[in-house]
Design a protein around this motif. Structure first.
Motif, PDB file in Angstrom:
ATOM      1  N   LEU A  78     -62.953 -74.157  12.571  1.00 30.67           N
ATOM      2  CA  LEU A  78     -62.937 -73.758  11.197  1.00 30.67           C
ATOM      3  C   LEU A  78     -63.212 -75.057  10.160  1.00 30.67           C
ATOM      4  N   SER A  79     -63.278 -76.128  10.781  1.00 33.03           N
ATOM      5  CA  SER A  79     -63.137 -77.511   9.638  1.00 33.03           C
ATOM      6  C   SER A  79     -63.527 -78.497  10.141  1.00 33.03           C
ATOM      7  N   GLY A  80     -63.992 -79.698   9.571  1.00 26.47           N
ATOM      8  CA  GLY A  80     -64.300 -81.022  10.101  1.00 26.47           C
ATOM      9  C   GLY A  80     -65.370 -81.171  10.699  1.00 26.47           C
ATOM     10  N   VAL A  81     -66.178 -80.281  11.034  1.00 22.99           N
ATOM     11  CA  VAL A  81     -67.427 -80.388  11.584  1.00 22.99           C
ATOM     12  C   VAL A  81     -68.488 -79.927  10.603  1.00 22.99           C
ATOM     13  N   THR A  86     -62.578 -85.755   8.832  1.00 26.31           N
ATOM     14  CA  THR A  86     -61.416 -84.906   8.357  1.00 26.31           C
ATOM     15  C   THR A  86     -60.921 -83.842   9.492  1.00 26.31           C
ATOM     16  N   PRO A  87     -59.906 -83.250   9.270  1.00 27.55           N
ATOM     17  CA  PRO A  87     -59.056 -82.511  10.343  1.00 27.55           C
ATOM     18  C   PRO A  87     -60.008 -81.441  10.834  1.00 27.55           C
ATOM     19  N   GLY A 103     -59.848 -78.030  12.429  1.00 25.25           N
ATOM     20  CA  GLY A 103     -59.054 -76.603  12.765  1.00 25.25           C
ATOM     21  C   GLY A 103     -59.705 -75.730  13.685  1.00 25.25           C
TER      22      GLY A 103
END
Lengths: 364, 364, 364, 364
Positions: free
Chosen positions: A68-71, A79-80, A82
């Protein structure tokens, strides 16, 4: 301190219950510019996935992970990250009496005692379903370590004892591990185990196991003495896996019985001009710090607590009941613990590697 | 994250080397208004103190603890408690070659590999001397728990196996533990061990041990699933003690070999109207949370690495050497591990108790 | 979580009260092989030491720091550094009524409300005496940063406002800072302040101040968004210093009143081919991450609460009293806050530098 | 240490970018048996939601929060609460040159410098969109505090300065706060601000603001001296909000200019037999511990960096560019900072309350 978080610099925080809408986690501290996609994580989850042989639970979960995030553009951004897995096989049913009964060997009683409330559906938070997130986070750790440490690095887990039956070490062949439903490196043992476990299963009973995880290509120096030792953190990581009741490093409990002149691993200079150990009773850890030898951990997993055989217990009102577990369960949860233990090893090693370098490479 | 700190709400941060001027620690999070003095801590340290029998090192350390802060008018104030123990028996001597040699089974090599420098005098930071601070911090934890939990609470450690020799469980009598030099609850075993260990010592060899620690009177509910589980934190606490190579909870590794219908502890209502377990294979922990049963942990300690028998090794230049340890050493470090393991149990339990209450008692 | 610890990878844990036998701290995470001695730390402490002019408290403390561990052969070993300062000027006296009275502006009431007990001697733990340990830890951080970042790096603090009197920015000359008793970079202002503060002191009153700390040579990239931002951690570090009531970064509160087209610092390429900012309203921090510009922090310090002028208050029994502080006190605590604020800046920067490199340099 | 986590006992870990599929967080440590639903959280999010007046961004986000775990039968279970908000208004568009340009006042340059990669769409992780998760976590904290502290407790935030225009304190009426688009307690100021901000907006410019948050009904005793002080943690919490450049407690920076005899809040016994302060310059915090008075925090927010007026900058290749922000932006980000600052206040207070009780109520 956040008690659903694991790790310091590389960490993951998980959430989710067995029968809720989804399970997930936030993986934090991942180095930037690591190539990553859901497809790269999925094979790790597939190894752990239920329903793949008659020796594991028949619950059907696709266990498709979403990022969901961080890529961004196929690379981690620092960044983290999800991660989310939807629960697809939450059979809707009437829990009836089980909702108020304490299954022996399970966490029903202790969750109730602790929180005064519990999600009784499938064990809620205490279900081994949560371990899918460990595997997902461990996949990211493993992919990072591969890039950081190069081809010498690898983590290999296998079942070395099923119930009372140990493998024959002289038959140990890592290539066999994925060739049988037991993650067993001894092909002959695996055959015998299949027959034996069929018998256990048909008798409505269950079996324990011992899992061994070996990490090779781990550089010397990882571990933060004296309260962030590598072996101490591995012990916590492994003991925290569902149903684990014992952890040992290297020769472990056997060392208690040995004389000192057999226990300390002697050293010599290797042909390559590098220090070399003549044995590995230490399991690759001395004084809480990796020695460069393979890191060897073994964990004892108790037999599945959910069995067909009726067991005595009580319910929330203190009424005495006889409990018999129906439904889908692993006859030996130790088998599916293999990819989980590998994942925890990867998470511990990456976190320790980052902490090690932060301190020791600052001044060159 | 600070790697010389142990614990979350109740924590201690230790410092000091074997042959430096002093060792010490800062104990933080202690509840205010607990009666406390150096005299109350000292008996715990005296149990661990070297030089008390021929089976432990002859190094002479008074191990007198000083309280530097956090106590006022005989009571804790809630501010951090600084503790200090001066090292009195730092025999000044020429370390000569030993300064550059890696003793087998010791942390010499790994400290050098990690930091590129090490205080080689007596093992420096990796010396078991550091465990005095664990015992001091554990004393404060134990005194706090006594007041918080009342007279049902107690922690009892003992050696249940010396080298290959186990105690006879039918002889187990806690009253015996302080009556012999082994912290052994089986008087007869203790006698046999004395003869056997004398032989080992005279042969210039050493022995391992298994220590068991039992905490009674621990309320149900302690433990933070899923990454702050009680058993996971106990595993880290125990594995982090010098020379420990294995940890198990309850029936531990034996559970791997048992069938499911023998493993899960059944429940009934007790005569007092309280839930009661019919066995304690779980060792007082289910799903990472205490069940109200005694918490049972066992740890495997490897034989002392410092022995008179010469061992092969190398030095910092890669030169091959034969190493023979002279000087004062415990023939079995497992014996003095008993008060250390008790201390770590107390620290984990108090920290978990505080975390448990913080979350679950806020809304009554 | 341990609430007397500051920092993550580079951390220190302090203990000690104003009138106890000693104060001290444990500095953890220091890179190995840094040249270090008590002599190298002492000059930092000497800048903060009381008794050096008529504008600071006349309490006489030698503030001689001892290193108890973590340094061997003049170099850090990577293990925790125990630091100790004995309290030498603990005037023994009868505290009488003051022991039960709550001094306005002090922490007497809140410590009592929190803990139900307090060490009332000199403010106990809440005394500014504790800041000596921050300065000692900060000295180690600063020496590490000097070695890690090279000669471009420096931290400079100064008083930019004394009571209502601000410096004239056009007179700002860093070379002046150590030439007057105010750490003031404006020589003319310092002269005027001396007269003014003499008047305040003689009137039995006290004054506040604004301190500015500037860190130069800080590389771009430090800061962990979004809950470990560089500015957030600086804010905590500075607000936690005794008597500080406000913190701002760069143009701070003034930015609230400015239009957007004046606030964002524009960029150009510098003569050296490096990006260059045309102003520094951001104070060197954008999105919680250092930009490579000087990091600029200002802190507001309230006037000393201990004054000769009588003040209304109550005691522990609720009896109303008039309180007048006798004894030795700084007429303006803001002055001695300068070396403390510099120290906290160094601690935050080093910790952030280590965390930054741990994550971003792992994969090269 | 996990840098996207906030809090110790009550914590939340957030993830997500402005233009990714979703943002979310894991809220951990929530007491069990708190009534909770998405409907109870939603009103907090609605206050922060964009698109509600011409003075905030016109981006349209429903900001519908989903609870994925930790709630069962309408009650919290004590296990982690997974929260998710899908991003619905991620306008797909060609970012073109903006993808490589550094917008002045934004984090573009620092993220690139830190990570060597960045998600440039809408600011990625540095976008104020992330603050939605703070508000969601803060909602849970606020609901918990309401139940724990009762009806005296409340948190009220408002804008007290818009650009250079301050409110008139004599007009302060909390009932007005939700009656205008500025969260302004001075109705007359709000009217004037509307005209003024229209002018700013039409001129393609932007404005800063000062937000004040007041927590009433906070018991005395919260705060962990000396590195977990209440004011230090509030400072970090507030400074970490996007665009905040200054934080002050109580009379803050004004105190630096006042004489000591006006600064320390005097005490008397109140009519109810409770200690009472005659003023609140301290802002409810003394020595880092709450005094029982209202906790008062103010934060300075810089003007929105995205403006229509062209600004000088460079791109990733060092090429000089003129940047003009098109698209939807708040003319004053300070307005929507109000619910975010309230949320952070609630999170800090709950976490501190839990830590306070854990230590001080253990021994009764």
């Amino acid at each position: 301190m956040s008690d659903n978080r694991f790790g310091q610099l590389f960490s993951f925080t998980s959430f989710g219950e067995s029968h809720g809408p989804a399970i997930g986690c936030v993986v934090d501290g991942v180095p930037p510019r690591l190539p990553l996609s859901a497809e790269a994580i999925q094979p790790y989850l597939d190894r752990r996935r239920p329903g793949q042989s008659r020796f594991v639970t028949q619950r059907r979960e696709a266990d498709q992970v979403e990022i969901l995030s961080g890529v961004f553009d196929g690379m981690t951004t620092g960044t983290p990250i999800g991660l989310l897995i939807h629960n697809t096989d939450q059979r809707s049913r009437d829990y009836g009496e089980i909702a108020r009964q304490f299954r022996p060997g399970h966490a029903d009683y202790t969750y109730q005692a602790k929180y005064g409330i519990r999600d009784y559906r499938g064990g809620g938070r205490s279900s081994a379903r949560e371990t899918a997130m460990r595997v997902a986070a461990g996949a990211i750790a493993d992919l990072t370590l591969k890039q950081a440490l190069g081809p010498d690095y690898s983590i290999t887990g296998s079942v070395v004892q099923l119930g009372p039956h140990k493998i024959d070490r002289s038959n140990f062949d890592p290539a066999q591990i994925d060739q049988n439903p037991f993650f067993c490196a001894d092909a002959k043992a695996a055959e015998a185990w299949a027959d034996w476990l069929d018998g256990v299963r048909k008798a409505g009973n269950s079996a324990g196991a011992v899992v061994e995880v070996v990490a090779s290509g781990v550089p010397a120096g990882l571990g933060q003495p004296v309260y962030g030792k590598l072996d101490a953190e591995l012990a916590a990581a492994m003991m925290g896996i569902n149903a684990v009741k014992g952890v040992e490093i290297g020769s472990g409990f056997d060392l208690a019985a040995r004389p000192g002149d057999e226990a300390g691993d002697e050293m010599r200079m290797g042909a390559d001009g590098q220090p070399e150990f003549l044995s590995n009773h230490a399991g690759g850890v001395l004084g809480g710090i990796s020695s460069g030898q393979p890191v060897v951990v073994r964990l004892a997993i108790k037999p599945t607590s959910s069995i067909l055989t009726p067991r005595q217990s009580i319910d929330q009102d203190g009424k005495e009941v006889a409990l018999q577990t129906k439904g889908r369960h692993d006859p030996c949860v130790g088998i599916r613990a293999v990819p989980v233990a590998e994942a925890m090893m990867a998470c511990v090693l990456l976190d320790q590697l980052m902490r090690h370098r932060a301190q020791t490479q600052l001044l060159g």
